[in-house]
Design an enzyme around this catalytic site. Structure first.
Site, short mmCIF file in Angstrom:
data_model
loop_
_atom_site.label_atom_id
_atom_site.label_comp_id
_atom_site.label_asym_id
_atom_site.label_seq_id
_atom_site.Cartn_x
_atom_site.Cartn_y
_atom_site.Cartn_z
CD GLU A 113 -0.44 -8.12 -4.96
OE1 GLU A 113 -0.85 -7.48 -5.95
OE2 GLU A 113 -0.58 -7.73 -3.79
CD GLU A 133 -5.35 -8.68 -3.18
OE1 GLU A 133 -4.18 -8.56 -2.78
OE2 GLU A 133 -5.76 -9.74 -3.74
#
Length: 256
Positions: A113, A133
């Site tokens: 990210e 995730e």
């Protein structure tokens, strides 16, 4: 004395920021978030800084994402952190100076990210990217879930997002996720060389060009991301994922 969570130095017109928690593969905690956020604020306010290079300490990892052990212990807090910084002090940070991520090792979860937030990416041959995730019962809530699909073909982005599987540096280059791949010991030098080429141009023109190019609104995407994260973090699976990681076992999902 305790080592700072991030190291900051100047290389001519470039600010070099190094995530400095190699013992936990540069996983993000509150101290690292604060150090990076403050450095980026300084870089944006200082006209002598024309570009930023962000890398990780050590030769194993750029950033392993959030410190899940700190999450499991309830130690991950945003208290005292400026709201415009976002995860790792950067993912929502509106900085006009170009940012180059020098990805020196694997960059999973929040590490990817950060790379998606950066304007340019130089990756080591040993680097790997991914948003795992979903394997931990949480979501890529620091921009990954929407920035990935903005930057890659939709079907490719969805496979990476929904499987959580890693993408090696060579494949990331082929897909256009990174600008170039170099030997691991050359990644910072290559990023600084690229930054130097940017710095050779008129700084105000460079900054205006970045603001125009990156000027699309992400407000709706961030609002949806926050709403989904709030629901997910209340689930039993969101507690099970970090706990299983800390206990070094496979998670047992309940789907609730």
């Amino acid at each position: 004395m305790t080592e700072p969570a991030a190291l900051v130095e100047r290389r001519d017109h470039v600010m070099l920021i190094t995530l400095n928690r190699p013992e936990v593969r540069n996983a993000v905690n509150a101290a690292l978030t604060r150090a990076v956020g403050e450095a980026l604020d300084e870089a944006d306010a200082d006209p002598s800084v024309r570009a930023v290079v962000l890398t990780g300490a050590g030769d194993k990892a750029f950033c392993a994402g959030a410190d899940l052990k700190a999450v499991a212990r309830g130690e991950f807090t945003t208290e005292g952190l400026k709201p415009h910084w976002g995860f790792a002090g950067c993912v929502t940070h509106p900085i006009s100076k170009p940012v180059i991520a020098a990805v020196n090792g694997f960059a999973l979860g929040g590490g990817t990210e950060i790379a998606l937030w950066a304007d340019l990416v130089v990756a080591a041959e040993t680097a790997a990217f991914g948003l795992p995730e979903v394997k931990r019962g949480i979501i890529a809530g620091a921009g990954g879930a929407f920035r990935l699909i903005q930057q890659l073909p939709a079907k490719v982005a969805m496979e990476i997002l929904l499987t959580g599987d890693p993408v090696p540096a060579a494949e990331a280059l082929r897909l256009g996720l990174v600008n170039r791949v170099v030997p691991q010991d050359q990644v910072v030098a290559a990023a600084l060389e690229l930054a130097g080429r940017v710095c050779a141009n008129a700084p105000l023109s460079v900054q205006a060009s970045k603001r125009i190019a990156r000027g699309f609104s992400e407000e709706a995407a961030w609002a949806r991301s926050a709403a989904e994260a709030e629901l997910i973090m209340k689930s039993a699976d969101a507690k099970e994922g970090p706990r299983a990681f800390a206990e070094k076992r496979a998670p047992v999902w309940e789907g609730r």
